[in-house]
Scaffold this motif. Structure first.
Motif, PDB file in Angstrom:
ATOM      1  N   LEU A  27       0.947  -1.206   0.165  1.00  0.00           N
ATOM      2  CA  LEU A  27      -0.667  -0.311   0.013  1.00  0.00           C
ATOM      3  C   LEU A  27       1.007   0.975  -0.131  1.00  0.00           C
ATOM      4  O   LEU A  27       0.567   2.340   0.610  1.00  0.00           O
ATOM      5  N   ARG A  45      -9.903  10.486   4.688  1.00  0.00           N
ATOM      6  CA  ARG A  45      -9.571   9.278   4.385  1.00  0.00           C
ATOM      7  C   ARG A  45      -8.926   9.010   3.187  1.00  0.00           C
ATOM      8  O   ARG A  45      -8.018   9.575   2.808  1.00  0.00           O
ATOM      9  N   THR A  46      -8.245   7.858   3.532  1.00  0.00           N
ATOM     10  CA  THR A  46      -7.203   6.719   2.566  1.00  0.00           C
ATOM     11  C   THR A  46      -7.626   6.218   1.020  1.00  0.00           C
ATOM     12  O   THR A  46      -8.963   5.998   0.973  1.00  0.00           O
ATOM     13  N   VAL A  47      -7.146   6.855   0.526  1.00  0.00           N
ATOM     14  CA  VAL A  47      -7.414   6.924  -0.562  1.00  0.00           C
ATOM     15  C   VAL A  47      -6.008   6.157  -2.160  1.00  0.00           C
ATOM     16  O   VAL A  47      -4.813   6.429  -1.318  1.00  0.00           O
ATOM     17  N   LEU A  48      -6.226   5.732  -2.548  1.00  0.00           N
ATOM     18  CA  LEU A  48      -5.109   4.694  -3.517  1.00  0.00           C
ATOM     19  C   LEU A  48      -4.540   5.774  -5.103  1.00  0.00           C
ATOM     20  O   LEU A  48      -5.293   6.466  -5.618  1.00  0.00           O
ATOM     21  N   TYR A  60      -9.784   7.358  -7.730  1.00  0.00           N
ATOM     22  CA  TYR A  60     -10.728   6.946  -8.513  1.00  0.00           C
ATOM     23  C   TYR A  60     -11.613   6.736  -7.356  1.00  0.00           C
ATOM     24  O   TYR A  60     -11.154   6.251  -6.284  1.00  0.00           O
ATOM     25  N   THR A  61     -12.133   6.756  -7.740  1.00  0.00           N
ATOM     26  CA  THR A  61     -13.863   6.838  -6.413  1.00  0.00           C
ATOM     27  C   THR A  61     -15.693   6.761  -7.541  1.00  0.00           C
ATOM     28  O   THR A  61     -15.392   6.517  -8.128  1.00  0.00           O
ATOM     29  N   SER A  65     -19.912   9.119  -3.712  1.00  0.00           N
ATOM     30  CA  SER A  65     -19.651   9.704  -2.321  1.00  0.00           C
ATOM     31  C   SER A  65     -20.131  10.613  -1.483  1.00  0.00           C
ATOM     32  O   SER A  65     -19.678  11.709  -2.049  1.00  0.00           O
ATOM     33  N   ARG A  66     -19.604  10.705   0.189  1.00  0.00           N
ATOM     34  CA  ARG A  66     -19.492  11.734   0.521  1.00  0.00           C
ATOM     35  C   ARG A  66     -18.427  12.478  -0.121  1.00  0.00           C
ATOM     36  O   ARG A  66     -18.526  13.796  -0.283  1.00  0.00           O
ATOM     37  N   LYS A  67     -17.405  11.781  -0.470  1.00  0.00           N
ATOM     38  CA  LYS A  67     -16.382  12.794  -0.785  1.00  0.00           C
ATOM     39  C   LYS A  67     -16.507  13.389  -2.264  1.00  0.00           C
ATOM     40  O   LYS A  67     -16.081  14.736  -2.762  1.00  0.00           O
ATOM     41  N   GLN A 124     -21.828   4.468  -2.881  1.00  0.00           N
ATOM     42  CA  GLN A 124     -20.882   4.311  -0.975  1.00  0.00           C
ATOM     43  C   GLN A 124     -21.044   5.837  -0.548  1.00  0.00           C
ATOM     44  O   GLN A 124     -21.191   6.746  -1.119  1.00  0.00           O
ATOM     45  N   SER A 125     -20.705   5.670   0.816  1.00  0.00           N
ATOM     46  CA  SER A 125     -21.051   6.122   2.060  1.00  0.00           C
ATOM     47  C   SER A 125     -22.786   6.590   2.048  1.00  0.00           C
ATOM     48  O   SER A 125     -23.211   7.119   2.716  1.00  0.00           O
TER      49      SER A 125
HETATM   50  C1  LIG Z   1      -5.636   1.545   1.988  1.00  0.00           C
HETATM   51  C2  LIG Z   1      -7.461   1.922   1.322  1.00  0.00           C
HETATM   52  C3  LIG Z   1      -7.150   2.449   0.527  1.00  0.00           C
HETATM   53  C4  LIG Z   1      -8.763   3.223  -0.249  1.00  0.00           C
HETATM   54  N1  LIG Z   1      -8.554   3.361  -1.320  1.00  0.00           N
HETATM   55  C5  LIG Z   1      -9.442   3.836  -1.965  1.00  0.00           C
HETATM   56  C6  LIG Z   1      -9.770   4.440  -2.959  1.00  0.00           C
HETATM   57  O1  LIG Z   1      -8.915   4.192  -3.642  1.00  0.00           O
HETATM   58  N2  LIG Z   1     -11.114   5.314  -3.739  1.00  0.00           N
HETATM   59  C7  LIG Z   1     -11.864   5.333  -2.452  1.00  0.00           C
HETATM   60  O2  LIG Z   1     -12.867   6.132  -2.654  1.00  0.00           O
HETATM   61  N3  LIG Z   1     -11.991   4.815  -1.721  1.00  0.00           N
HETATM   62  C8  LIG Z   1     -10.568   4.235  -0.990  1.00  0.00           C
HETATM   63  N4  LIG Z   1     -10.945   3.442   0.426  1.00  0.00           N
HETATM   64  C9  LIG Z   1     -11.417   3.973   1.007  1.00  0.00           C
HETATM   65  C10 LIG Z   1     -11.888   5.185   1.418  1.00  0.00           C
HETATM   66  O3  LIG Z   1     -11.294   5.494   2.453  1.00  0.00           O
HETATM   67  C11 LIG Z   1     -13.649   5.356   1.953  1.00  0.00           C
HETATM   68  O4  LIG Z   1     -13.889   4.913   3.014  1.00  0.00           O
HETATM   69  C12 LIG Z   1     -14.899   5.447   0.816  1.00  0.00           C
HETATM   70  O5  LIG Z   1     -13.682   5.918  -0.271  1.00  0.00           O
HETATM   71  C13 LIG Z   1     -15.839   6.394   1.573  1.00  0.00           C
HETATM   72  O6  LIG Z   1     -15.183   7.306   1.651  1.00  0.00           O
HETATM   73  P1  LIG Z   1     -16.270   8.569   2.033  1.00  0.00           P
HETATM   74  O7  LIG Z   1     -17.867   8.284   2.328  1.00  0.00           O
HETATM   75  O8  LIG Z   1     -15.476   9.953   2.518  1.00  0.00           O
HETATM   76  O9  LIG Z   1     -16.636   9.083   0.399  1.00  0.00           O
HETATM   77  C14 LIG Z   1      -9.661   2.752   0.857  1.00  0.00           C
HETATM   78  C15 LIG Z   1      -8.935   2.759   1.821  1.00  0.00           C
HETATM   79  C16 LIG Z   1      -8.422   2.372   2.180  1.00  0.00           C
HETATM   80  C17 LIG Z   1      -8.145   2.213   4.284  1.00  0.00           C
END
Ligand SMILES: Cc1cc2nc3c(=O)[nH]c(=O)nc-3n(C[C@H](O)[C@H](O)[C@H](O)COP(=O)(O)O)c2cc1C
Length: 196
Positions: A27, A45-48, A60-61, A65-67, A124-125
């Motif tokens: 990661l 929050r974490t994203v990649l 990407y997302t 979603s909330r974000k 999502q969310s």
């Molecule tokens: C290691 C890790 C990587 C993640 N990568 C992504 C990502 O690339 N995109 C994404 O939408 N959420 C990712 N998530 C989930 C987000 O942290 C988050 O829970 C989700 O996007 C919903 O967030 P929001 O309600 O604030 O929109 C990841 C979580 C973790 C722990």
């Protein structure tokens, strides 16, 4: 003598290449993303990090979603990487823009089929009644949309964080860390140091 001013992307590349060398850490591309709600409440929050270049940092997302909704309302976001192995923190502040449909399609199509079905199935969310219900939705998405038709949903895409400010902090002994701050001023990156 010509002084070589380092651009922040060269510095990012230098650190990031070292981080990606660490095959133990799968990661290495995880990054904290902060957005702000309409009433000024920050959340993170974490994203990649999936792609990056001098235009910006792409993740990407789900757009609903909330974000996704917070970004639609206020595109100013920040990213924060912390790389334990190097004792380096990188902070990026900038403005999100959605990547092109072609770029999002290319990335979506590269994902495993299970992840693609997951993207279709997840609202999502939104509140979810049980984990089992989510799995049911994923299975249904997988059946309804066989491989050839598992194209990217229009509610799912990527954002490029176009940076305005990038800061690197190299941890040093006794908390005398080195903070190098780069700010984009009229199209040029200006570098300065900050007290730690
Ligand atoms: C290691 C890790 C990587 C993640 N990568 C992504 C990502 O690339 N995109 C994404 O939408 N959420 C990712 N998530 C989930 C987000 O942290 C988050 O829970 C989700 O996007 C919903 O967030 P929001 O309600 O604030 O929109 C990841 C979580 C973790 C722990």
């Amino acid at each position: 003598m010509i002084m070589h001013r380092q651009n922040p992307f060269e510095l990012f590349e230098k650190y990031y290449a070292k981080i990606l060398e660490d095959k133990q850490n799968t990661l290495s591309n995880a990054v904290n993303l902060a957005t702000v709600s309409a009433d000024g409440q920050p959340s993170n929050r974490t994203v990649l990090l999936k792609e990056w270049d001098e235009q910006g940092f792409v993740f990407y997302t789900n757009l609903t979603s909330r974000k996704g909704e917070e970004i639609a309302n206020n595109a100013k976001v920040s990213l924060c990487f912390y790389w334990t192995k190097l004792d380096v923190q990188v902070r990026v502040e900038g403005v999100c823009e959605q990547v092109s449909d072609a770029q999002a399609d290319a990335y979506f199509d590269s994902r495993p089929i299970e992840s693609r079905a997951g993207a279709w199935a997840s609202k999502q969310s939104q509140p979810l009644k049980s984990h089992a219900y989510l799995l049911k939705r994923v299975a249904k998405a997988g059946l309804k949309l066989p491989l050839g038709k598992m194209h990217r949903p229009d509610f799912w895409s990527g954002f490029r964080v176009v940076p305005q400010r990038i800061e690197f902090m190299q941890m040093k002994d006794y908390r005398l860390h080195e903070r190098r701050s780069f700010e984009l001023v009229e199209g040029d990156w200006q570098e300065g140091l900050l007290y730690p």
